[in-house]
Design a protein around this motif. Structure first.
Motif, PDB file in Angstrom:
ATOM      1  N   GLU A  13       0.797  -1.115   0.074  1.00  7.66           N
ATOM      2  CA  GLU A  13      -0.041  -0.146  -0.016  1.00  7.66           C
ATOM      3  C   GLU A  13       0.830   1.173   0.081  1.00  7.66           C
ATOM      4  O   GLU A  13       1.633   1.588   0.696  1.00  7.66           O
ATOM      5  CB  GLU A  13      -1.174   0.047   1.063  1.00  7.66           C
ATOM      6  N   ILE A  14       0.631   2.149  -1.033  1.00  7.28           N
ATOM      7  CA  ILE A  14       1.504   3.216  -1.171  1.00  7.28           C
ATOM      8  C   ILE A  14       1.041   4.146   0.263  1.00  7.28           C
ATOM      9  O   ILE A  14      -0.046   4.342   0.842  1.00  7.28           O
ATOM     10  CB  ILE A  14       1.168   4.348  -2.114  1.00  7.28           C
ATOM     11  N   GLY A  15       2.179   4.658   0.733  1.00 10.19           N
ATOM     12  CA  GLY A  15       1.958   5.357   1.889  1.00 10.19           C
ATOM     13  C   GLY A  15       1.807   4.946   3.423  1.00 10.19           C
ATOM     14  O   GLY A  15       2.008   5.288   4.410  1.00 10.19           O
ATOM     15  N   TYR A  16       2.302   3.337   3.155  1.00 12.71           N
ATOM     16  CA  TYR A  16       2.199   2.545   4.330  1.00 12.71           C
ATOM     17  C   TYR A  16       3.747   2.254   4.718  1.00 12.71           C
ATOM     18  O   TYR A  16       4.712   2.499   3.781  1.00 12.71           O
ATOM     19  CB  TYR A  16       1.393   1.411   4.116  1.00 12.71           C
ATOM     20  N   ARG A  52      10.740   5.276  -5.006  1.00 12.23           N
ATOM     21  CA  ARG A  52       9.939   3.969  -4.838  1.00 12.23           C
ATOM     22  C   ARG A  52       9.666   4.150  -3.213  1.00 12.23           C
ATOM     23  O   ARG A  52       8.670   3.101  -2.574  1.00 12.23           O
ATOM     24  CB  ARG A  52      10.530   2.982  -5.288  1.00 12.23           C
ATOM     25  N   SER A  53      10.660   4.743  -2.670  1.00  6.75           N
ATOM     26  CA  SER A  53      10.640   4.645  -1.316  1.00  6.75           C
ATOM     27  C   SER A  53      11.141   5.668  -0.319  1.00  6.75           C
ATOM     28  O   SER A  53      11.879   6.668  -0.916  1.00  6.75           O
ATOM     29  CB  SER A  53      11.534   3.466  -0.465  1.00  6.75           C
ATOM     30  N   ARG A  54      10.761   5.947   0.909  1.00  6.31           N
ATOM     31  CA  ARG A  54      11.408   6.784   1.921  1.00  6.31           C
ATOM     32  C   ARG A  54      12.052   6.069   3.029  1.00  6.31           C
ATOM     33  O   ARG A  54      11.108   5.723   3.666  1.00  6.31           O
ATOM     34  CB  ARG A  54      10.540   7.901   2.124  1.00  6.31           C
ATOM     35  N   SER A  55      13.058   6.082   3.237  1.00 11.16           N
ATOM     36  CA  SER A  55      13.893   5.396   4.408  1.00 11.16           C
ATOM     37  C   SER A  55      13.568   5.825   5.528  1.00 11.16           C
ATOM     38  O   SER A  55      13.761   7.189   5.814  1.00 11.16           O
ATOM     39  CB  SER A  55      15.291   4.928   3.763  1.00 11.16           C
ATOM     40  N   LEU A  56      13.413   5.034   6.821  1.00 15.21           N
ATOM     41  CA  LEU A  56      13.335   5.847   7.950  1.00 15.21           C
ATOM     42  C   LEU A  56      14.388   5.168   8.798  1.00 15.21           C
ATOM     43  O   LEU A  56      14.928   5.642   9.801  1.00 15.21           O
ATOM     44  CB  LEU A  56      11.937   5.256   8.813  1.00 15.21           C
ATOM     45  N   ALA A  57      14.858   3.853   8.385  1.00 14.91           N
ATOM     46  CA  ALA A  57      16.121   3.373   9.244  1.00 14.91           C
ATOM     47  C   ALA A  57      16.359   2.121   8.458  1.00 14.91           C
ATOM     48  O   ALA A  57      15.692   1.445   7.752  1.00 14.91           O
ATOM     49  CB  ALA A  57      15.457   2.888  10.490  1.00 14.91           C
ATOM     50  N   LEU A  68      13.471  -0.086   7.366  1.00 12.46           N
ATOM     51  CA  LEU A  68      12.126   0.584   7.518  1.00 12.46           C
ATOM     52  C   LEU A  68      11.875   1.627   6.680  1.00 12.46           C
ATOM     53  O   LEU A  68      12.775   2.452   6.483  1.00 12.46           O
ATOM     54  CB  LEU A  68      12.156   1.046   8.950  1.00 12.46           C
ATOM     55  N   MET A  69      11.091   1.354   5.988  1.00 11.89           N
ATOM     56  CA  MET A  69      10.706   2.257   4.828  1.00 11.89           C
ATOM     57  C   MET A  69       9.273   2.644   4.538  1.00 11.89           C
ATOM     58  O   MET A  69       8.520   1.767   5.017  1.00 11.89           O
ATOM     59  CB  MET A  69      11.355   1.952   3.517  1.00 11.89           C
ATOM     60  N   ALA A 116      12.397   1.969  14.399  1.00 14.82           N
ATOM     61  CA  ALA A 116      13.621   2.339  13.648  1.00 14.82           C
ATOM     62  C   ALA A 116      14.825   2.139  14.847  1.00 14.82           C
ATOM     63  O   ALA A 116      15.918   1.639  14.404  1.00 14.82           O
ATOM     64  CB  ALA A 116      13.440   3.733  13.407  1.00 14.82           C
ATOM     65  N   ARG A 117      14.615   2.429  16.004  1.00 17.07           N
ATOM     66  CA  ARG A 117      15.472   2.322  16.850  1.00 17.07           C
ATOM     67  C   ARG A 117      16.041   0.937  17.067  1.00 17.07           C
ATOM     68  O   ARG A 117      17.252   0.687  17.418  1.00 17.07           O
ATOM     69  CB  ARG A 117      15.279   2.915  18.116  1.00 17.07           C
TER      70      ARG A 117
END
Length: 144
Positions: A13-16, A52-57, A68-69, A116-117
């Motif tokens: 799902e986009i945005g998840y 395609r993504s945005r990485s958080l960790a 985690l993206m 993320a941590r």
């Protein structure tokens, strides 16, 4: 080889937000080598640069990767295919990754920062570092 059951119920799902894990073929410790680890980090960034993504960790462990993206475009399968093929070409050592990957959709009640941590603390639990921030192949958006 991963089980086809891993794909049952997989939703993109986009945005998840998702936690993805992929393992080196044969659990070889390819990423103990600094150059190899840097190439894998570049592959994670390549997927992000592609929109395609945005990485958080993420953390690149000696024989696997946790990521985690946020899915921005396409599917999880496409993101992982782009990541794996890009990193495999750059590494140039034959087959790099096991087939498939594991995913966990982060629920609304789960804290993204806590997830993320937990990811970037993997090297501590594995005895690869003594304190957070010491392991060079881990990154977290909240550690800026």
């Amino acid at each position: 080889m991963s089980s086809p059951r891993l794909r049952q119920g997989r939703v993109s799902e986009i945005g998840y937000f998702y936690i993805l894990t992929t393992v080196v073929d044969g659990r070889r410790r390819l990423f103990e080598d600094e150059g190899n680890a840097e190439l894998v980090i570049d592959a994670l960034r390549h997927v992000e640069r592609s929109g395609r993504s945005r990485s958080l960790a993420w953390v690149v462990m000696p024989d696997h990767v946790h990521w985690l993206m946020e899915l921005r475009r396409g599917t999880l399968a496409t993101c992982m295919n782009v990541f794996k093929s890009y990193s495999s070409r750059k590494l140039g050592v034959g087959r790099v990754w096991q087939h498939g990957y594991y995913d966990h959709a982060v629920r609304n009640d789960e804290s993204l920062e806590r997830q993320a941590r937990y990811i970037v603390e993997n090297p501590l639990r594995a005895g690869l570092a003594k304190k957070r921030g010491e392991y060079p192949y881990a990154w977290c958006r909240w550690d800026r």
